[in-house]
Scaffold this motif. Structure first.
Motif, mmCIF file in Angstrom:
data_model
loop_
_atom_site.group_PDB
_atom_site.id
_atom_site.type_symbol
_atom_site.label_atom_id
_atom_site.label_comp_id
_atom_site.label_asym_id
_atom_site.label_seq_id
_atom_site.Cartn_x
_atom_site.Cartn_y
_atom_site.Cartn_z
ATOM 1 N N PHE A 28 0.837 -1.206 0.000
ATOM 2 C CA PHE A 28 0.000 0.000 0.000
ATOM 3 C C PHE A 28 0.870 1.254 0.000
ATOM 4 C CE2 PHE A 28 -3.240 -2.606 2.699
ATOM 5 C CZ PHE A 28 -3.538 -3.380 1.590
ATOM 6 N N VAL A 29 1.981 1.208 0.758
ATOM 7 C CA VAL A 29 2.911 2.338 0.790
ATOM 8 C C VAL A 29 3.489 2.593 -0.599
ATOM 9 C CG1 VAL A 29 5.134 3.154 1.688
ATOM 10 C CG2 VAL A 29 3.505 2.038 3.227
ATOM 11 N N VAL A 30 3.904 1.530 -1.270
ATOM 12 C CA VAL A 30 4.469 1.661 -2.615
ATOM 13 C C VAL A 30 3.422 2.197 -3.583
ATOM 14 C CG1 VAL A 30 5.471 0.416 -4.566
ATOM 15 C CG2 VAL A 30 6.194 -0.127 -2.228
ATOM 16 N N THR A 31 2.198 1.722 -3.449
ATOM 17 C CA THR A 31 1.116 2.218 -4.317
ATOM 18 C C THR A 31 0.937 3.720 -4.145
ATOM 19 O OG1 THR A 31 -0.031 0.081 -4.164
ATOM 20 C CG2 THR A 31 -1.322 1.982 -4.906
ATOM 21 N N GLY A 32 0.932 4.182 -2.895
ATOM 22 C CA GLY A 32 0.813 5.610 -2.648
ATOM 23 C C GLY A 32 1.971 6.384 -3.250
ATOM 24 N N ALA A 33 3.180 5.827 -3.138
ATOM 25 C CA ALA A 33 4.353 6.484 -3.721
ATOM 26 C C ALA A 33 4.244 6.562 -5.238
ATOM 27 C CB ALA A 33 5.620 5.730 -3.318
#
Length: 390
Positions: A96-101
């Motif tokens: 999810f963090v990578v998706t936001g990035a």
């Protein structure tokens, strides 16, 4: 003047209620499928609900446009079909963090957004159709396993689809809530008061290959192709030009903030955007932004109360919750299949993508959604090159 205010406020209330009740069970199902506990899934639901509410308010006030932000329903369906990856729930949070990035990078680097729009619509929509197919089987399997509990939900949905189509999914949930209440009374199941109290469950992200390639990349692609790009098109159809960069920055930051709490991502609304930006929000197009602000204001307390709804869902009899989730996605499946097969030349690549996405297989710890896109693009490239030589 009074009507010019009341109509957008009323449209905002409808947008919030329909948007939340029609899909929150899909969000819970998706988060639990990738390893979240009941409390962590409730935390994720609260995070995305509050963040999309605050983002809608911020963007609408700053632009004076009816910009509506939603959670990624196709993304939640993707999670439900993907299942747990190597690293479990922390790896999902890392994804999810990578998706936001990636969404944030899309706002900072316009070329990245252009690249996403170059993914053939047939491939993107076929992948989405394959993802939601398994969930759409919920009403069928539910009727077979527990017809007395699932039957009333399906019947209410069908009647609402005939007479009140916009409220079909919310009313199906109301019917499910009634079925759950009857079940609790008959079974004497006690309610845990502590589970009704909202709280954030923070998880430190872990970054694994399965999480990055199996969740983050497909989640980013399906969010962009099935939410952000169509969301822009819907708004343009009503005469509004939403600032792309600002929207990506806000939703990217919102996704990053919500990830440790279990939020899988927020994005521009597509379907619910029409409720706030359409004629139902009043004749004066310059005041329809009030609808988006109203929707956001109402969603904040709804999000805070989502722990109680998650607890209610967890106590449902067999088959009821999958049935509600499946019924909510029937329309998405129909639209996706139609778009995937719109171009005859892309029928075979689209069907290839659809079948692989629907299979749910995971190769090398990487989800079917990723392999579906790869296979669809390869088949499309081979067939197109053959036609070019011919």
């Amino acid at each position: 003047m009074r009507d010019a205010t009341l109509r957008p406020v009323g449209a905002g209330v409808v947008t919030a209620l329909v948007g939340f009740t029609s899909a929150f069970v899909i969000v819970l199902a998706g988060l639990e499928a990738v390893g979240a506990s009941r409390a962590q899934a409730a935390s994720g639901l609260m995070a995305v609900t509050v963040l999309m509410a605050l983002s809608s308010i911020a963007l609408s006030l700053s632009t004076r446009l009816p910009v509506t932000i939603a959670w990624s329903t196709p993304g939640a369906a993707l999670l439900a079909s993907t299942g747990m990856v190597d690293g479990g729930w922390p790896a999902a949070v890392g994804a999810f963090v990578v998706t936001g990035a990636l969404v944030l990078a899309t706002g900072l680097v316009p070329a990245l957004g252009t690249l996403i729009t170059r993914i053939p619509a047939a491939i993107a929509q076929a992948m989405l159709a394959g993802i939601v197919l398994q969930l759409c089987l919920g009403p069928v399997t539910g009727m077979a396993a527990n017809p007395w509990a699932v039957g009333p939900v399906v019947l209410v949905w069908l009647l609402a689809l005939r007479f009140l189509p916009r409220w079909a999914s919310p009313l199906a949930f109301v019917a499910a809530a009634a079925v759950i209440a009857v079940h609790l009374v008959r079974s004497g199941t006690p309610l845990d008061a502590a589970a009704l109290v909202p709280r954030l469950e923070l998880t430190a992200p872990a970054f694994t290959t399965g999480g990055l390639v199996g969740i983050a990349v497909p989640l980013y692609l399906v969010t962009m192709a099935s939410q952000n790009v169509p969301g822009m098109a819907v708004m343009r159809g009503f005469g509004y030009e939403v600032p792309w960069q600002r929207s990506m920055l806000v939703t990217g930051i919102g996704t990053l903030v919500g990830a440790p709490a279990g939020g899988h991502g927020i994005n521009l609304a597509a379907i619910s955007a029409a409720l706030a930006a359409g004629p139902e929000a009043g004749e004066d197009t310059s005041r329809r932004w009030i609808a988006s602000v109203t929707s956001g204001v109402l969603l904040v307390p709804i999000g805070i109360a989502s722990a109680a709804l998650a607890t209610l869902v967890s106590l449902a009899p067999e088959g009821v919750v999958p049935a509600v989730a499946g019924l909510a996605l029937v329309g998405t499946l129909a639209v996706s299949l139609k778009a995937a097969l719109a171009e005859p030349a892309d029928h075979v690549p689209a069907v290839t993508t659809f079948v692989i996405a629907a299979s749910g297989i995971a190769i090398a710890g990487i989800s079917a959604a990723f392999w579906a896109i790869v296979a669809g693009l390869v088949v499309r490239g081979v067939l197109r090159s053959h036609r070019a030589r011919a």
